[in-house]
Design a protein around this motif. Sequence first.
Motif, PDB file in Angstrom:
ATOM      1  N   THR A 153       0.836  -1.196   0.000  1.00 12.15           N
ATOM      2  CA  THR A 153       0.000   0.000   0.000  1.00 12.15           C
ATOM      3  C   THR A 153       0.873   1.249   0.000  1.00 12.15           C
ATOM      4  O   THR A 153       2.097   1.173   0.084  1.00 12.15           O
ATOM      5  N   GLY A 154       0.222   2.411  -0.049  1.00  9.59           N
ATOM      6  CA  GLY A 154       0.948   3.664   0.016  1.00  9.59           C
ATOM      7  C   GLY A 154       1.543   3.902   1.390  1.00  9.59           C
ATOM      8  O   GLY A 154       1.140   3.288   2.379  1.00  9.59           O
ATOM      9  N   GLY A 155       2.527   4.808   1.444  1.00  3.41           N
ATOM     10  CA  GLY A 155       3.150   5.160   2.714  1.00  3.41           C
ATOM     11  C   GLY A 155       4.652   5.232   2.596  1.00  3.41           C
ATOM     12  O   GLY A 155       5.251   4.636   1.699  1.00  3.41           O
ATOM     13  N   THR A 156       5.278   5.961   3.504  1.00  6.66           N
ATOM     14  CA  THR A 156       6.726   6.141   3.441  1.00  6.66           C
ATOM     15  C   THR A 156       7.487   4.931   3.969  1.00  6.66           C
ATOM     16  O   THR A 156       8.612   4.676   3.541  1.00  6.66           O
ATOM     17  N   THR A 157       6.896   4.163   4.879  1.00  5.89           N
ATOM     18  CA  THR A 157       7.580   2.963   5.380  1.00  5.89           C
ATOM     19  C   THR A 157       7.474   1.828   4.375  1.00  5.89           C
ATOM     20  O   THR A 157       8.447   1.095   4.146  1.00  5.89           O
ATOM     21  N   THR A 158       6.315   1.667   3.741  1.00  6.38           N
ATOM     22  CA  THR A 158       6.192   0.664   2.685  1.00  6.38           C
ATOM     23  C   THR A 158       7.095   1.026   1.503  1.00  6.38           C
ATOM     24  O   THR A 158       7.634   0.136   0.834  1.00  6.38           O
ATOM     25  N   TYR A 159       7.272   2.317   1.267  1.00 10.21           N
ATOM     26  CA  TYR A 159       8.203   2.742   0.210  1.00 10.21           C
ATOM     27  C   TYR A 159       9.615   2.261   0.522  1.00 10.21           C
ATOM     28  O   TYR A 159      10.339   1.784  -0.364  1.00 10.21           O
ATOM     29  N   ARG A 160      10.023   2.394   1.777  1.00  7.59           N
ATOM     30  CA  ARG A 160      11.375   1.938   2.140  1.00  7.59           C
ATOM     31  C   ARG A 160      11.522   0.435   1.937  1.00  7.59           C
ATOM     32  O   ARG A 160      12.580  -0.048   1.535  1.00  7.59           O
ATOM     33  N   LEU A 161      10.460  -0.310   2.221  1.00  7.14           N
ATOM     34  CA  LEU A 161      10.505  -1.750   1.941  1.00  7.14           C
ATOM     35  C   LEU A 161      10.667  -1.998   0.452  1.00  7.14           C
ATOM     36  O   LEU A 161      11.438  -2.872   0.038  1.00  7.14           O
ATOM     37  N   ALA A 162       9.958  -1.216  -0.371  1.00  8.76           N
ATOM     38  CA  ALA A 162      10.057  -1.387  -1.826  1.00  8.76           C
ATOM     39  C   ALA A 162      11.487  -1.249  -2.314  1.00  8.76           C
ATOM     40  O   ALA A 162      11.914  -1.955  -3.240  1.00  8.76           O
TER      41      ALA A 162
END
Length: 270
Positions: free
Chosen positions: A100-109
């Motif tokens: 999903t969206g979000g800055t922590t999920t972005y870091r996982l990406a």
Amino acid sequence: MLAPERQSRILKELQRYEAVRVTDLAAALGVSEMTVRRDIEALDGKGMLRKIHGGATRLTRLSAVEPGFASNSDLRPEAKEAIAQEALALVKPGMTLALTGGTTTYRLATLLNRVEGLTVITNSLKAAEALYQLQPADGSKVIITGGERTPSEALVGPVASAAIRCLNADICFMGVHGIDARRGLTSPNLVEAQTNSAFTASAERLVVLADHSKFNVRSLASVAELSDVDTLITDDGVSAATAAIFRPLVRTLRLAVIPPSRASSDWSAL
């Protein structure tokens, strides 16, 4: 020390205290009072605190105010990195993941190129961009849901939800705005809450990535109950009292440890 790190620590102090003083902040950060004043002015301009004479005060967090991706991306970077590393341990080659969206999920990406053969379903423009730039050569692929863009750089609405309902994932990694003991996972955006609910239903396991500041925050719309959460990953900055409240409400609570070289620079008090 860079400005984003200083500003993140100023906001962290305002989570603990309703007001902070420029003189105390300057001493704790080891910078000039003028530097602190510039940081406070920058944060005030972003609507993240209120500048007052000699310092700053905390803003009351409104349940329907949705912060943008840029304003959140600089907050608590060490915690988000530690959470993403902990989440990566759950990913196995060949899995289908929802992100999903979000800055922590972005870091996982940004870490997913370490695992082969993944299929990633995401409504996050930032995550999709990161995954594309990594250009994995192992057959991994990214599916973008489509939909209406939000301030958090997520695609939401009926188009996104319809696409998500047609797909199945092994794990959904979800970022949230708030976690409340009674109301569960919450979002300030009604439509994003509905889209994230579709993600919850599409995945075999729901893994929530949330730093310690997200606890005891209730936003406008509920996304899912805590009983739907298979794993909740937060950082070791969460208080023992808060962990004790939420641990029985999810199947598994995991604490990501911030490396000492980073955690040691946090303040004990002002």
